[in-house]
Design a protein around this motif. Structure first.
Motif, short mmCIF file in Angstrom:
data_model
loop_
_atom_site.label_atom_id
_atom_site.label_comp_id
_atom_site.label_asym_id
_atom_site.label_seq_id
_atom_site.Cartn_x
_atom_site.Cartn_y
_atom_site.Cartn_z
N ALA A 61 -17.55 55.62 -20.13
CA ALA A 61 -16.83 55.71 -21.40
C ALA A 61 -15.86 54.56 -21.46
N PHE A 62 -15.69 54.03 -22.64
CA PHE A 62 -14.61 53.06 -22.81
C PHE A 62 -13.30 53.82 -22.79
N ILE A 63 -12.32 53.20 -22.18
CA ILE A 63 -10.99 53.80 -22.18
C ILE A 63 -10.12 52.94 -23.07
N PHE A 64 -9.57 53.57 -24.10
CA PHE A 64 -8.76 52.85 -25.08
C PHE A 64 -7.29 53.10 -24.84
N ASP A 65 -6.48 52.09 -25.09
CA ASP A 65 -5.05 52.39 -25.11
C ASP A 65 -4.69 52.84 -26.53
N ARG A 66 -3.42 53.12 -26.75
CA ARG A 66 -3.03 53.68 -28.04
C ARG A 66 -3.27 52.70 -29.18
N LYS A 67 -3.33 51.43 -28.83
CA LYS A 67 -3.54 50.44 -29.88
C LYS A 67 -5.01 50.10 -30.08
N GLY A 68 -5.88 50.89 -29.47
CA GLY A 68 -7.30 50.69 -29.70
C GLY A 68 -7.92 49.60 -28.86
N LYS A 69 -7.20 49.13 -27.87
CA LYS A 69 -7.72 48.09 -27.00
C LYS A 69 -8.55 48.72 -25.88
N VAL A 70 -9.70 48.10 -25.60
CA VAL A 70 -10.56 48.63 -24.53
C VAL A 70 -10.04 48.13 -23.19
N THR A 121 -20.40 85.68 -33.21
CA THR A 121 -20.25 84.26 -33.56
C THR A 121 -19.45 83.54 -32.47
N VAL A 122 -19.72 82.27 -32.33
CA VAL A 122 -18.91 81.41 -31.46
C VAL A 122 -18.65 80.11 -32.20
N GLU A 123 -17.52 79.51 -31.90
CA GLU A 123 -17.22 78.21 -32.49
C GLU A 123 -16.58 77.34 -31.41
N THR A 124 -17.05 76.12 -31.32
CA THR A 124 -16.57 75.25 -30.25
C THR A 124 -16.40 73.82 -30.77
N ASN A 125 -15.39 73.14 -30.23
CA ASN A 125 -15.14 71.74 -30.60
C ASN A 125 -15.52 70.81 -29.45
N PHE A 126 -15.98 69.65 -29.83
CA PHE A 126 -16.43 68.69 -28.82
C PHE A 126 -15.93 67.29 -29.16
N SER A 127 -15.81 66.47 -28.14
CA SER A 127 -15.49 65.07 -28.43
C SER A 127 -15.82 64.16 -27.26
N PHE A 128 -16.22 62.97 -27.60
CA PHE A 128 -16.32 61.88 -26.62
C PHE A 128 -16.24 60.57 -27.37
N GLY A 129 -15.75 59.56 -26.69
CA GLY A 129 -15.56 58.26 -27.32
C GLY A 129 -16.75 57.35 -27.13
N PRO A 130 -16.63 56.13 -27.65
CA PRO A 130 -17.73 55.18 -27.51
C PRO A 130 -17.95 54.76 -26.06
N SER A 131 -19.16 54.37 -25.76
CA SER A 131 -19.49 53.83 -24.44
C SER A 131 -20.44 52.66 -24.65
N ASP A 132 -21.15 52.27 -23.59
CA ASP A 132 -21.95 51.04 -23.74
C ASP A 132 -23.38 51.20 -23.26
N HIS A 133 -24.23 50.32 -23.74
CA HIS A 133 -25.62 50.28 -23.29
C HIS A 133 -25.71 49.67 -21.91
#
Lengths: 282, 158, 777
Positions: free
Chosen positions: C683-692, C179-191
């Protein structure tokens, strides 16, 4: 779309421009000199730049000069970057310029505009800082020619109303061995993560930086460390970066830690490129 | 004093128009002269969709004021009439949505005129100024190289 | 005759001469302009909005702010006020619109609108959204109106949860030796379509509402506007000229609603709302982000036995298409492999990010990034070649999908053949990790792809054909020309059917919902299938009418006639025929008598046997067929700097049938480029307050000329028998495998597991030097 209005003047001499500036300032118009205007337009669109009067300096002959004579290269401040790049009289400058914005934009961005603008990278200044370039400044009391390094602190520090008209580099700098590289967050387009330019003069490496901090700079202490050939390159670089101005930039292009990583590798490349044999012996 | 009546030479025609000094050339071309070939993509000089030709050089019309270009010769995509470059763009499928196409064509057109022998590096340096979001650029590369080859043939024949 | 040929797109000359018109190119002196005031906060209470100064500014005709009586909007869950009311939920959300004589005056007055906010704690990622202490993005989630098949969970940030329960997981794990288990993540981006969104609206004195919009969904605008504002659908007329790139981003209805409210505020005068790039990037909907955990079990020889998948989509502040995207992700949750035992929870969660909508590939590049990356992790653990593991588990006719659809040789393409071709093209046998020198290596990586559509089960498409006096045809379809060239392909399908020259077919590019039959939405790589079938049906109708008419002229039975080459011909005596041009508008006898009248035809199409998914098990048939394929990337990697260049990108896709070769190639290469951009830099880069922090094309950089790799694209043709000429969907598929392939090749080159996007050198450096990784492989 710039939401606010301004008056538009076109000056044909530096004196006229300076005079206009004074009188517009007295009228409270917050005048700006307008060369390529790219920052005034793009930042104006978001009201990060505000003015009620622009003075177009592109018609001033001395600001358009590009000539190599009497052992000096005279470059008008209103020259579009592509013109300088194509003339290729100062290869280090050409190469550094060729990485600024993009080719079409460089048809509009000028040398003086890049140096005096708000966007802090000002990469065209990097070769000039290490080539002991002089600036010609027109002001109320006439013209003065002084070393760029003497008025450069994060940006060219001009008196209010002064106009940068020319940059003059001695011709013996033009052919010196050089190195110029722009490293980006990824691939070939975008603002710099870091830009480094270097020259070797009289056996010593000179180096200037953009993107590392919130302003471009040249540092004698860094150069001393880098030129301390008693040490191996890695140690020299370790010492050199102790003298970086603070803080290291932290923005969407990269973290300070990563910038330092890239900077160290880039400095290794600088040393290798400009020291050749010495480097190899180390 | 915030508006100026200016005369522009666009596509070989002299056009008189009153503009705000703060109006970009892009705005004046589109909204005052009805030349909507140049497109607003970013209004920030980043994407090249508004590229036109000013005195033989490609320029981003969002990065210039209309009052700046009164003595210049302006060519927009509407001023190109069935150039071989345009034919090549059709032939090589060098566009899909077509929005970036006028900008790419105006940029490449100036390149071909100035540097008919442009090599890969120079082509890249110039065309990097425009973004196409639909193609993967391969077709644009083919179209431009093919038009360059045609230009070279014409030069040889002269 | 024309099928397969690289027929130039019908609007080609318009596009190269700059005469092609897009929404913002239409302009009239009567038109007013609206400028949006948008929120600088990601989550905040609106304490007050002072519009007095703005109202008094020169040229201002009205200022519109959010109102309690404005309807809540959204295709599945009505959760979004058209203009923020009470609070803002993302950076960039519209809070007011100033309507003035010119855009400049509107923009100038917009600065005078004073909004005071009280900031609220921000939900900055899906995992934050799911934490028990998370602030609620929507306090009243339980009270929103919604469609039947979406299940928001009140008092949480979960907008929808889709479950797949196939087989028996207990047995699956028992049979799994590895078995293998892996985590992934990426944030929102744009068209980042080159044409920013734009809409105009006008309310006529007779109550007709004229909307023009750069949209993929003009008919949906009509339907939704009618629902939201209780308007007569017949009075809403939506036009869509050419669209300058869409990629899913122009599916939602957003600016159209604001334009309508603005027009209403100025007595019905026409108002234009045009996005500047910064607004287009964050105010209008974006490309969804994802957090995922993939656990796979297999036998020691690589037979997959169990897959447990947890997908959490970052839908942002509003659900828009987020729930449907999460559903599509569940449908294709495993990649194109046959696995008997599957457990998947696919969640659509609210955060304080710009809200997400459809994006080319509709969850597939996202989910496959996680799944296909895990396949490589598993292959490594098994000591097996990535190709071999994929070949061993490739989905085939006779297998079932995660939602338990039975596959046959028509409804799924030939994945083993795609893999075989790809392996050959990539010269896989020469090795996938080749040292060039002390610093540089050349490396290769792959990914498989599959996709079906998950559109409304009753989505339909209609086509009308009319004749011109010269016997040429007009083709009217509500499909939007967003750049895919589909309307040209429709002309090819019609030309083939009518045995006529494609140049004799005139295709109306602009869509007008009043005079053209509906095409549900131009999405999901379904244009050619749906509208193509409608064209074929209309052509059959046309042929029937032509034969009927000609039978009177040629004095024979209609079934003794054949249509083609501009004529109706007697089959057994081709010397006897009549020109279509002579009968298309009826036939006139020498004495002046006339019969028939103009010939016109229509055709329509709706998918058969589509079902909703079962709420507990996920079983159901969401789409008609699966396109499959295999993709690869070859890079040169610098082991000192962790920088890389993409040298070659490969796609082998089973498209069923190539209808327009260069057109198909362009769709695939363009999608690959977009996928590489998404995977490698965007990728959008967010600050801690969720600002792009990077809502501009100079800090959010799509691929530029010269950064592109060499593309190697080949097609396999396994026909889907229900589709025109057997063609499968192709518009999105080139994108789907690129992120996984890039992550796989870079993981291979750098010798680490890269499970996040975008794959910038800094990420590789970080994981390489700091070992930031949270996997339990």
């Amino acid at each position: 779309m710039i939401p606010y209005d301004f008056a538009y003047f076109k000056a044909s001499t530096a004196e006229e421009a300076v005079e206009l500036y004074q009188s517009l300032r007295e009228q409270g118009k917050q005048p700006v000199y307008y060369a390529g205007g790219t920052e005034i337009i793009t930042l104006g669109r978001m009201k990060e730049v505000y003015t009620e009067a622009v003075i177009d300096i592109k018609g001033i002959t001395e600001c358009q000069t590009l000539q190599l004579e009497q052992n000096q290269l005279v470059m008008g401040a209103a020259l579009p970057l592509t013109k300088l790049q194509e003339a290729n009289l100062f290869p280090l400058l050409s190469q550094t310029i060729s990485e600024i914005a993009d080719h079409t934009a460089r048809n509009k961005i000028t040398l003086g505009g890049n140096l005096c603008g708000n966007i802090y990278y000002r990469e065209a200044v990097l070769p000039l800082l290490i080539a002991d370039t002089d600036v010609v400044i027109a002001g109320k009391s006439g013209r003065r020619r002084i070393p760029l390094n003497s008025i450069f602190d994060e940006r060219p520090c001009l008196e209010d109303g002064e106009l940068l008209t020319q940059l003059i580099t001695q011709s013996d700098y033009l052919g010196l061995p050089y190195y110029s590289v722009k490293k980006r967050r990824q691939w070939d387009v975008g603002y710099p993560l870091i830009t480094v330019t270097a020259l070797k003069k009289e056996g010593k490496i000179r180096v200037s930086f953009s993107g590392v901090c919130l302003f471009p700079f040249r540092s004698e202490r860094i150069e001393e460390c880098l030129n301390d050939t008693r040490l191996n390159p890695d140690d020299r670089i370790e010492r050199a970066i102790q003298h970086l101005p603070k803080p290291i930039s932290n923005d969407v292009e990269g973290s300070p830690e990563y910038r330092l990583f890239v900077l160290k590798n880039t400095l290794l490349d600088v040393l290798q490129a400009l020291e050749g044999e010495t480097y190899a012996h180390n | 004093m915030h508006t100026t009546e200016i005369t522009l030479e666009v596509n070989g025609e002299t056009r008189s128009v009153t503009v705000r000094n703060a109006d970009t050339l892009l705005y004046v071309l589109r909204d005052k002269l009805g030349l909507t070939g140049a497109k607003p993509g970013c209004l920030n000089g980043d994407c090249g969709t508004c590229t036109i030709d000013v005195d033989g050089n490609p320029m981003k019309s969002c990065l210039m004021l209309a009052v700046e270009v009164q003595e210049a010769k302006i060519t927009t995509v509407e001023g190109l009439k069935y150039s071989s470059l345009q034919t090549e763009f059709v032939d090589k499928f060098a566009f899909q949505c077509g929005y970036c196409t006028p900008g790419f064509i105006m940029n490449a057109n100036a390149l071909i005129k100035q540097y008919p022998h442009a090599n890969d590096m120079l082509i890249k340096e110039w065309l990097e100024s425009n973004i196409c979001r639909c193609t993967g650029y391969k077709e644009i590369e083919e179209a431009v190289k093919s038009a360059l080859a045609t230009a070279q043939t014409v030069l040889r024949q002269q | 005759m024309t099928i397969g040929d690289s027929i130039f797109r019908k609007e080609a000359l318009e596009k190269v001469t700059g005469t092609a018109k897009y929404t913002d190119d239409y302009h009239s002196p009567a038109m007013l302009h609206a400028k949006l005031i948008v929120s600088p906060h990601a989550h905040a209470k609106i304490k007050s909005i002072d519009i007095l100064e703005a109202q008094k500014a020169p040229g201002v005709r009205a200022v519109v702010t959010g109102q309690a009586e404005f309807p809540l909007t959204g295709e599945e869950i009505h959760d979004r006020p058209p203009i923020a009311f009470g609070k803002v939920r993302y950076h960039g959300e519209p809070v007011a619109a100033v309507i003035a004589d010119t855009l400049q005056l509107a923009k100038k007055a917009a600065e005078l609108v004073k909004v005071t906010y009280e900031s609220l704690p921000v939900v900055n990622s899906p995992s934050e959204a799911l934490s028990t202490s998370a602030p609620l993005v929507h306090e009243n989630l339980g009270q929103y109106e919604k469609i039947q098949h979406v299940f928001p969970e009140p008092n949480t940030n979960i907008a929808d949860r889709i479950k797949i329960r196939k087989g028996n997981m207990e047995i699956g794990w028992q049979e799994s030796e590895v078995t293998v288990e892996t985590n992934f993540s990426f944030g929102p981006s744009d068209h980042a379509a080159m044409e920013t969104r734009c809409a105009t609206a006008e309310i006529r004195p007779d109550g007709h509402i004229l909307i023009s919009s750069s949209s993929q969904s003009p008919y949906m605008i009509k339907k939704l506007m009618s629902e939201y504002f209780d308007l007569e659908a017949g009075k809403i007329i939506v036009t869509t000229p050419l669209v300058g790139g869409a990629y899913g981003g122009k599916v939602p209805t957003q600016l159209e609603i604001i334009a309508y409210l603005a027009s209403k505020a100025v007595g019905g005068r026409p108002v234009k709302v045009f996005n500047e790039r910064e607004e287009d990037m964050i105010t209008s909907p974006v490309h969804i982000g994802l957090e995922a955990t993939v656990k796979l079990g297999s036998t020691r020889d690589g037979k997959l036995k169990a897959a447990k998948l947890f997908y959490t989509f970052d839908s942002g502040a509003y659900s828009d298409k987020g729930a449907t995207i999460s559903r599509a992700a569940a449908v294709s949750c495993t990649g194109p492999y046959f696995i008997e035992n599957i457990w998947c929870d696919s969640l659509c969660v609210y955060t304080n990010h710009p809200y997400a909508t459809a994006y080319r590939g509709f969850s597939h590049s996202e989910v496959l990034f996680a799944f296909e990356r895990t396949m490589d992790v598993l292959a490594e653990k098994l000591g097996m070649d990535p190709f071999e593991l994929r070949e061993k588990n490739a989905i085939l006719p006779g297998h079932t999908t995660p939602t338990e659809v039975d596959l046959n040789s028509s409804n799924v393409g030939n994945l083993p053949e795609c893999l075989r071709k790809l392996k050959e093209l990539m010269k896989w046998d020469e090795g996938r990790f080749i040292k060039i020198n002390d610093r540089k290596v050349r490396a290769k990586g792959i990914s498989c792809i599959w996709k079906t559509s998950t559109i409304d089960t009753n989505a339909s498409s209609g086509v009308i054909l009319t004749y011109n006096p010269d016997g040429s045809l007009n083709l009217l379809s509500g499909l939007v020309e967003i750049g895919t060239g589909t309307k040209t392909v429709l002309a090819q399908i019609l030309a083939e059917k009518m045995k006529m020259d494609v140049s004799q077919i005139h295709v109306r590019m602009e869509v007008d919902t009043q005079t053209m039959p509906e095409h549900w939405k131009t999405v999901a790589s379904r244009g050619t299938y749906m509208a193509g079938r409608a064209v074929q049906q209309a052509a059959d109708d046309l042929i029937r009418q032509l034969k009927d008419m000609a039978s009177r002229v040629l004095v024979c039975s209609p079934d003794e006639l054949e249509v083609g080459y501009g004529k109706v011909i007697v089959k057994d005596d081709p010397t006897k025929s009549c020109m279509i041009a002579d009968i298309a508008y009826g036939h006139k006898y020498p004495n002046g008598n006339a019969i028939g009248g103009q010939i016109m035809a229509n055709g329509k199409f709706m998918f058969k046997h589509m079902t909703h998914l079962d709420r507990e098990t996920g079983s159901g048939k969401p789409g008609p067929e699966w396109t499959v394929g295999a993709q690869g990337i070859e890079i040169e990697f610098d082991t000192r700097d962790f920088t890389y260049r993409i040298l070659k990108a490969y796609s082998v896709i089973d498209v069923g049938k190539v209808l327009n070769y260069k057109g198909a190639l362009g769709q695939v290469m363009g999608a690959m480029s977009m996928g590489i951009g998404f995977a490698g830099r965007e990728a959008f880069i967010f600050d801690r307050k969720g600002k792009v922090l990077n809502p501009q094309l100079r800090t959010y950089v799509p691929p530029h000329y010269g950064e592109h790799p060499e593309y190697i694209v080949e097609f396999v043709e396994t026909p889907h028998i229900d589709a025109p000429h057997g063609a499968r969907g192709i518009g999105e598929h080139g994108l789907i495998g690129m992120p996984a392939a890039l992550a796989n090749v870079l993981s291979n080159a750098a010798g680490i597991n890269l499970n996040q996007l975008p794959l910038v050198p800094e990420l590789i450096w970080k994981i390489k030097t700091q070992g930031v990784q949270n996997d339990s492989v």
